[in-house]
Design an enzyme around this catalytic site. Structure first.
Site, PDB file in Angstrom:
ATOM      1  N   ASP A 295       0.842  -1.189   0.000  1.00  0.00           N
ATOM      2  CA  ASP A 295       0.000   0.000   0.000  1.00  0.00           C
ATOM      3  C   ASP A 295       0.885   1.250   0.000  1.00  0.00           C
ATOM      4  O   ASP A 295       1.372   1.683   1.049  1.00  0.00           O
ATOM      5  CB  ASP A 295      -0.894  -0.065   1.259  1.00  0.00           C
ATOM      6  CG  ASP A 295      -1.841   1.101   1.374  1.00  0.00           C
ATOM      7  OD1 ASP A 295      -1.637   2.114   0.690  1.00  0.00           O
ATOM      8  OD2 ASP A 295      -2.786   1.003   2.179  1.00  0.00           O
ATOM      9  N   HIS A 392      17.695  13.056 -17.016  1.00  0.00           N
ATOM     10  CA  HIS A 392      16.238  12.987 -16.989  1.00  0.00           C
ATOM     11  C   HIS A 392      15.671  13.160 -18.398  1.00  0.00           C
ATOM     12  O   HIS A 392      14.841  12.382 -18.853  1.00  0.00           O
ATOM     13  CB  HIS A 392      15.696  14.068 -16.052  1.00  0.00           C
ATOM     14  CG  HIS A 392      14.217  14.013 -15.888  1.00  0.00           C
ATOM     15  ND1 HIS A 392      13.611  13.032 -15.142  1.00  0.00           N
ATOM     16  CD2 HIS A 392      13.235  14.780 -16.403  1.00  0.00           C
ATOM     17  CE1 HIS A 392      12.309  13.208 -15.193  1.00  0.00           C
ATOM     18  NE2 HIS A 392      12.053  14.266 -15.956  1.00  0.00           N
TER      19      HIS A 392
END
Ligand code: MEV
Length: 448
Positions: A295, A392
């Protein structure tokens, strides 16, 4: 647009039809599109349908792996589910960097989870409530055996129960605070079931006690719920290297280590930076948490509360230079499970766990923390040397080209073009139109 009654009772096809007619302009192609994401194996699809209510299709996330992670002397190839272009690449790069420097070292600093029965008691003398509580405390253990016996057999259960007076913060507010060890399960259902049983025991014992007056027997149970803040379900991941081994292109090891520590220090003192810094850590953590069927919302909530525990939001990682070495570490609460929940159901989750050698919860905590530390190392290393955009944007280039609907050969040519150049969105668009041999429109409409 219209409302609907009994939607959850409709068949999957009927749900899709309703959505298409009411929210997708009746476009029949949307039906095929949603169905194209169904699994061909109807058993697998049924499993996914039944995870949640109103499933109409599946939502893909890339599932990648980062190999070469040496953790406490053992090698791992780590599954990661994430959409952000550079995250897996950064984790893998960091794993390689630390591989020949001894790898990552970890330690479990605690495995406790917490839950509360939040209640209101209107009595005037709280010492009477404490005396009553002590007199019945044993019953919270003995009368929940039917829920806890399996957990006991696995070595866990209820570790402690106490009454907490919160009346200084909220009139008449008290808690039963319980501490649990839920072994290899995340434990939310176990904890919540035990807490709900506690509230029944409390009510029942209040009714029958002769330690309190009739008025003092009145109680309002507000709620029974675990806390996702698990500061004592804590793991440390750590790396160490000789400063002389840390030189980076034109930077000496000393310069790099000092600038690296300064960047960490800035995240420790400046919440604006700490938020982005910790977000980068969670890039790694969440992707493993998702791949292993845990979770991520619970993990996120706990991590950020932990980062604020001093009253000021701060970095989850720390660094120091000592005895000619850079030491870099992450302490993070991770309430993870390797049994229960989706772990035995979701086929990709089962595959992830198998890839990791079917770890127990503590081992999974260690692996996950290491990926968070590795991710942060890669980010800070880029930030204090080349800057973040170089790596990136290189990873993001294919997303830009896919949005422009570039062909495979155009993609190959453009990727090659940027081999020794810094990628920017505008440069990628410009070279794309040049290669295609058409004039670049003033406004480039990106797909999607
Ligand atoms: C991007 O998803 C994460 C970073 O911004 C983290 C950081 O700045 O440390 C690169």
């Amino acid at each position: 647009m219209t409302s609907v009654k009994g939607f959850s009772k409709l068949s999957k096809e009927a749900k899709i039809e309703w959505i298409v007619n009411n929210y997708l302009d009746g476009d029949e192609k949307s039906i095929d599109f949603l169905k194209s994401y169904w699994n061909e194996d109807i058993t697998v699809q049924k499993l996914h349908d039944e995870f949640i209510e109103n499933t109409i299709s599946n939502f893909y996330l890339p599932f990648g792996v980062a190999p070469n992670f040496k953790i406490d002397g053992k090698m791992y190839c780590i599954p990661m589910a994430i959409e952000e272009s550079s995250v897996v690449a950064a984790a893998a790069k960091s794993a390689n960097f630390w591989l020949d420097k001894g790898g990552f070292i970890t330690a479990i600093l605690g495995v406790e989870k917490i839950g509360h029965v939040h209640f209101i008691w209107n009595g005037k003398d709280s010492s009477k409530l404490f005396t009553f509580f002590e007199s019945i405390k044993e019953k919270f253990y003995s009368e929940t055996i039917h829920i806890t016996k399996n957990m006991h057999m696995r070595g866990g259960g209820i570790l402690n129960i106490e009454l907490v007076d919160k009346t200084l913060e909220e009139p008449n507010y008290y808690q039963i605070k319980a501490i649990f060890d839920t072994c290899d399960s995340m434990g939310a259902n176990f904890i919540n079931s035990v807490l709900e049983e506690f509230s029944k025991i409390l009510r029942n014992e209040l009714e029958n006690t002769n330690l309190l007056t009739a008025d003092e027997k009145e109680v309002q149970i507000v709620m029974c719920i675990l806390s996702n803040y698990t500061p004592n379900c804590l793991v440390r991941a750590e790396v160490k290297a000789k400063i002389s081994d840390l030189s980076e292109r034109e930077m000496s090891g000393e310069e790099f280590a000092e600038k690296f520590c300064r960047a960490i220090r800035i995240a420790e003192i400046e919440p604006y930076r700490a938020t982005t810094h910790n977000k980068g850590i969670m890039n790694g953590i969440d992707s493993v948490v998702i791949a292993t069927g845990n979770d991520f919302r619970a993990v996120e909530a706990s991590a950020h509360t932990f980062a604020s525990r001093s009253g000021k939001y701060t970095s989850l990682t720390h660094a120091e230079i000592k005895d000619g070495e850079l030491r870099f570490w992450l302490d993070i609460p991770l309430a993870l499970g390797t049994v229960g929940g989706l772990t035995g159901l979701h086929p990709m989750v089962k595959m992830s766990l198998k890839m990791l050698g079917n770890p127990n919860a503590q081992e999974l905590m260690k692996i996950t923390a290491v990926v968070g530390l590795a991710q942060n190392f890669s980010a800070i290393r880029s930030l204090v040397t080349s800057g973040i955009q170089k790596g990136h944007m290189k990873m993001h280039l294919l997303n830009i080209l896919n949005q422009l609907e570039a062909t495979e050969s155009e993609k190959a040519e453009i990727v090659n073009y940027f081999k020794d150049k810094i990628v920017s969105h505008s440069a990628a668009v410009e070279i794309f139109f040049k290669i295609r041999g058409i004039e670049q429109p003033k406004v480039v409409k990106m797909n999607g």
